[in-house]
Design a protein around this motif. Structure first.
Motif, mmCIF file in Angstrom:
data_model
loop_
_atom_site.group_PDB
_atom_site.id
_atom_site.type_symbol
_atom_site.label_atom_id
_atom_site.label_comp_id
_atom_site.label_asym_id
_atom_site.label_seq_id
_atom_site.Cartn_x
_atom_site.Cartn_y
_atom_site.Cartn_z
ATOM 1 N N ILE A 11 0.834 -1.199 0.000
ATOM 2 C CA ILE A 11 0.000 0.000 0.000
ATOM 3 C C ILE A 11 0.870 1.251 0.000
ATOM 4 N N GLU A 59 -13.729 6.066 -3.597
ATOM 5 C CA GLU A 59 -12.904 4.960 -4.080
ATOM 6 C C GLU A 59 -13.049 4.829 -5.584
ATOM 7 N N GLY A 101 -11.312 2.052 -8.079
ATOM 8 C CA GLY A 101 -10.357 0.982 -8.360
ATOM 9 C C GLY A 101 -9.339 0.843 -7.244
ATOM 10 N N ARG A 102 -8.084 0.961 -7.608
ATOM 11 C CA ARG A 102 -7.014 0.813 -6.602
ATOM 12 C C ARG A 102 -6.793 2.069 -5.772
ATOM 13 N N THR A 134 -8.082 5.187 -3.344
ATOM 14 C CA THR A 134 -9.089 5.639 -2.393
ATOM 15 C C THR A 134 -8.600 6.915 -1.738
ATOM 16 N N HIS A 194 -4.773 6.491 -0.806
ATOM 17 C CA HIS A 194 -4.267 5.136 -0.659
ATOM 18 C C HIS A 194 -4.253 4.470 -2.019
ATOM 19 N N ILE A 195 -3.155 3.833 -2.326
ATOM 20 C CA ILE A 195 -3.031 3.083 -3.574
ATOM 21 C C ILE A 195 -2.745 1.627 -3.190
ATOM 22 N N VAL A 196 -3.706 0.766 -3.532
ATOM 23 C CA VAL A 196 -3.565 -0.650 -3.165
ATOM 24 C C VAL A 196 -4.033 -1.546 -4.315
ATOM 25 N N PRO A 197 -3.218 -2.481 -4.791
ATOM 26 C CA PRO A 197 -1.792 -2.588 -4.496
ATOM 27 C C PRO A 197 -0.991 -1.634 -5.382
ATOM 28 N N SER A 198 0.149 -1.239 -4.923
ATOM 29 C CA SER A 198 0.995 -0.342 -5.709
ATOM 30 C C SER A 198 1.627 -1.107 -6.866
ATOM 31 N N GLN A 199 1.727 -0.437 -8.005
ATOM 32 C CA GLN A 199 2.303 -1.037 -9.202
ATOM 33 C C GLN A 199 3.425 -0.137 -9.719
ATOM 34 N N ASP A 223 2.689 3.221 -11.076
ATOM 35 C CA ASP A 223 2.239 4.268 -10.165
ATOM 36 C C ASP A 223 3.374 5.212 -9.785
#
Lengths: 113, 113
Positions: free
Chosen positions: A18, A58, A60-61, A63, A76-81, A84
């Protein structure tokens, strides 16, 4: 007088974990908040927003959380890629301001494999 | 693709020599904005046009002027650039009713020698 502050200039996170980006503001008149994402050599692009009547939005990834009493929002970025990895700007506006955005200085996010 | 285009991407000028930066858009948005972003700082709104109505920020120096000859084009004129005017200049657009979600060009980086 900086009304929107991003106190972390950089953030490193492992892929799949995250990312939490923080933003504080001082102007209680702000009623709309946005996050923009910027890649090198490109302009910022709109990512997600939240109105002051909500405390969470929210997409997608991504929020965004808003705590009006603390004048604080977070992304919040979940899951981070790896894609990103970019600079993220927090922005805010007052009612009826025709898009007069106050930006923070940005947080550089690096997602490592 | 509809977009915001800024020319040139890099501009070098001499101290005191007038310079013009240009922005064009194919989005047919009625609002156009100019931001100044200095290194590691937040983008700062200089002025914006709502259609042909010009709106100057109170703290924008008189040295900065703007023209919007039609919907598609907007120019930023710096009459006598100083060393402190070296920055990235970002143009953005938004459509009526969605002013906060702005579409940015890639920016023009201005160097003043």
């Amino acid at each position: 007088d900086q009304q929107v502050k991003q106190n972390s200039p950089s953030l490193s996170v492992q892929e799949g974990r995250i990312s939490i980006l923080n933003c504080d503001y001082t102007n209680s008149m702000f009623d709309y908040f946005l996050w923009y994402k910027k890649y090198p050599a490109e302009g910022p692009t709109f990512l997600i927003s939240i109105s002051s009547i909500k405390d969470k939005n929210e997409d997608g990834r991504f929020t965004v959380f808003l705590n009006k009493s603390a004048k604080h929002l977070s992304l919040h970025i979940v899951p981070s890629q790896p894609g990103d990895s970019a600079v993220y700007f927090c922005a805010a506006s007052e009612p009826d301001s025709w898009g007069k955005l106050q930006f923070g200085a940005g947080t550089q996010v690096v997602v490592t494999p | 693709d509809a977009m915001v285009i800024q020319n040139p991407r890099y501009q070098v000028t001499q101290f005191g020599k007038p310079v013009t930066l240009s922005c064009s858009q194919t989005l047919n948005h009625n609002v156009m904005y100019w931001y100044q972003q200095k290194s590691s700082q937040a983008p700062k709104l200089l002025f914006h046009y709502y259609d042909k109505d010009f709106n100057n920020e109170a703290d924008t120096p008189d040295n900065f002027q703007s023209r919007r000859p039609n919907t598609s084009f907007c120019f930023l004129d710096i009459r006598s650039p100083g060393l402190g005017d070296a920055a990235m200049y970002l143009c953005a657009t938004s459509r009526r009713g969605s002013y906060n979600e702005q579409f940015f060009g890639p920016g023009t980086r201005l160097t003043v020698l």
